[in-house]
Design an enzyme around this catalytic site. Structure first.
Site: not given
Ligand SMILES: [Zn+2]
Length: 614
Positions: A265, A289-290, A293, A312, A367, A375
């Site tokens: 995003e 979704h993006e 953001h 998220e 990560d 999410y």
């Molecule tokens: Zn996302």
């Protein structure tokens, strides 16, 4: 010293407010030669504190300081001890009245944020390509910076692109196509460092609306423009629900297929995998979704990576709301059912600490801890609040939340307090029993979690049952299924199918030849798990041409579960690793090492660096 924030910077003493970058990409050496000029602001109570920046493998050649903004003189600096996760602190002694620092440096060919593609790794095959992926803590591998989302800063840049190549950044890009290097960029809104992004390649542009458009390699531009034709409508919908879009333009950049994420995003310019281009707009949930953001994540940002669900979970919830407005409730319900199935499957393999929304990632690489939990569980929590307080009231709450925290980075504790103040403890909220602490700080899902059912899936479930019992699936029955309905059908089939059954389905529906990446990835995973070797050439072709972790990691995990599969996986990986992004290489190499150490890779923690819950 290990710090919970994943940054060495003591930003509460001295804070970077703006960075200006002069970037000269060296495609032959895979390095950026850069000059960064940082505007700093010192807190009065720390007059002698050094400026501490995060770096990763940067070759720092010169640091100078200025007290008037234009005359610079060298100052002493030191690169601290290397930490495997955090990189190296760059400690600069620049006492008052310093207001600017200039750092001359080059990036490493192994910089974790940068992927350098050779011409034959691009669609056009004529010129190389470079793109960045800075989330979560990779900005430090190409910019010496206070690399923590708690620090928001503005940025500007000059990028000297090679002839015939265009540079784009996560700032306002000029929609008038030019190929005139150098390119100038300016982001006036304060953003967290992980949202600074750069791409350089042979690119074309197509407009999709008065403030929207798409950049892609020339051979993809027309298909991309059709696929993402609803983008303007999505922004209008999101604005109607959650308040103004505050970033000016919204463009999409379709990257080469090695991009490890679904999307990223980056403000004003979402980076996208080309695997969502199907020709029927059936995977555009990713755009919703993006785009979402732009409110949750970019406007209101998690302060630390422990608070990742604030980015998220809110985004996944908003994604569903945008989709519902444009494509209807049925489609969203199908996606929610699939998300919930994936969450349940993943959560069953996760340790308790990775099932929490309010996490503690001290001493861990953020990560590594990215799963569907922030999410999907995050979105389910917000859905619970919506159902408890009613949609109209909850929408008002969200609009107020975005206004209240606009251009700030917030913690879970702050968000929790805001939810308590505005919903739970409000005059009409007192009786509402929402177990907030259980949602945030306990593993699993509370028993009261919303259960989504999709009526349209009942007949598909029955078809899967009949198919499992040996009956053929009539072609006309499946003719109208979209991507998600196919995914649900495949998901509902028994885990162990005979090779004959796999072969029958493949012959009837051409699944091994599907051009829809979601369906193909799922089918190839089933092929590995069921030993359906007719799909082997397609598996190799897929793993060597797509770098999206959501797809390739489960297939590698399934392959390494058997000795023969391990050999095949190692051969494919050996010849493909230079094509994969460094983040994807790390993840796949972990699959191999976990297979060696646990000998039971099915139990290995399943996680993917994915930016779409769907
Ligand atoms: Zn996302």
């Amino acid at each position: 010293m290990r710090v919970r924030s994943h940054s060495f910077s003591e930003f509460y003493k001295v804070r970077v407010r703006h960075v200006h970058l002069d970037i000269r990409p060296q495609f032959d050496r895979h390095e950026l030669d850069c000059i960064a000029v940082l505007d700093i602001q010192r807190e009065n109570s720390w007059p002698d504190a050094p400026v501490v920046l995060d770096t990763e493998r940067l070759d720092v050649r010169e640091v100078s300081a200025s007290s008037d903004g234009s005359n610079f003189a060298p100052v002493s600096y030191e690169l601290g001890q290397q930490d495997q996760v955090l990189g190296q602190p760059l400690v600069i002694k620049a006492p008052p009245p310093t207001i600017k620092l200039k750092i001359v440096y080059s990036t490493s060919p192994d910089a974790s944020a940068l992927q350098w593609l050779e011409p034959n790794q691009t669609a056009s095959r004529t010129l190389p390509f470079l793109y960045t992926q800075s989330q979560a803590i990779h900005a430090r591998s190409w910019i010496p910076i206070q690399d923590i989302p708690a620090v928001r800063l503005t940025f500007s840049a000059v990028v000297h692109a090679p002839p015939r190549m265009m540079a784009l950044m996560s700032a306002g890009n000029n929609e008038q196509l030019t190929h005139d290097s150098p390119y100038h960029f300016r982001m006036e809104k304060p953003v967290p460092p992980y949202l600074i992004a750069l791409a350089i390649g042979r690119l074309d542009f197509a407009s999709t609306g008065y403030r929207t458009g798409v950049y892609a390699e020339p051979s993809l531009i027309h298909r991309a423009a059709y696929e993402f034709g609803d983008t303007e409508k999505m922004i209008e919908t999101a604005e109607r629900l959650f308040g103004l879009y505050r970033w000016g333009r919204y463009d999409l950049l379709v990257l080469p297929p090695s991009f490890p994420c679904g999307g990223m995003e980056n403000p004003c310019l979402t980076f996208l995998t080309p695997t969502v281009i199907t020709g029927d707009r059936s995977l555009v949930a990713l755009i919703a979704h993006e785009l979402a953001h732009s409110w949750s994540g970019n406007l209101v940002t998690n302060k630390n990576w422990d608070d990742f669900w604030l980015n998220e979970g809110f985004t996944t919830y908003i994604e569903h709301r945008i989709q519902e407005e444009i494509y209807g409730k049925d489609r969203v319900e199908v996606e929610q059912v699939l998300s919930r199935l994936s969450l349940d499957e993943e959560m069953s393999k996760l340790e308790n600490r990775d099932q929490l929304l309010d996490t503690d990632l001290t001493d861990r690489d953020p990560d590594e801890a990215m799963t569907l939990v922030p999410y999907v569980k995050g979105a389910l929590f917000l859905q619970t609040l919506e159902q408890t307080f009613g949609r109209a009231r909850f929408d008002r709450f969200l609009r107020d939340y975005f206004d209240h925290f606009a251009f700030q980075s917030v913690t879970t504790a702050q968000a929790k307090q805001y939810i308590r103040d505005k919903l739970l403890n409000s005059a009409t909220g007192r009786a509402a029993p929402v177990p907030v602490d259980e949602w945030l700080s306990e593993p699993g899902l509370p028993p009261s979690a919303p259960v989504v059912e999709a009526r349209v899936l009942t007949s598909i479930q029955e078809a899967a049952l009949r198919c499992a019992a040996g009956m053929p699936l009539p072609r006309q029955e499946a003719a109208g299924w979209d991507s998600h309905q196919w995914l649900y059908f495949l998901n509902e089939l028994p885990a162990d199918l005979t090779a004959a059954k796999m072969s029958q389905l493949d012959a009837e529906f051409g699944l091994s030849q599907s051009t829809n990446s979601e369906i193909l990835a799922r089918w190839l995973l089933m092929s590995v798990r069921n030993g359906y070797h007719a799909a082997d050439p397609r598996i190799e072709e897929f793993l060597t041409s797509v770098g999206r972790l959501k797809y390739i990691k489960p297939i590698y995990e399934a392959l390494v579960a058997t000795p023969d599969g391990r050999t095949v996986a190692a051969d494919i990986y050996d010849k493909t690793k230079s094509f994969y992004h460094p983040i994807a290489r790390t993840a796949v190499e972990q699959v191999f090492s976990q297979a060696l150490t646990t000998r039971d890779p099915e139990r290995a923690v399943a996680h993917s660096l994915e930016h779409s819950a769907s």
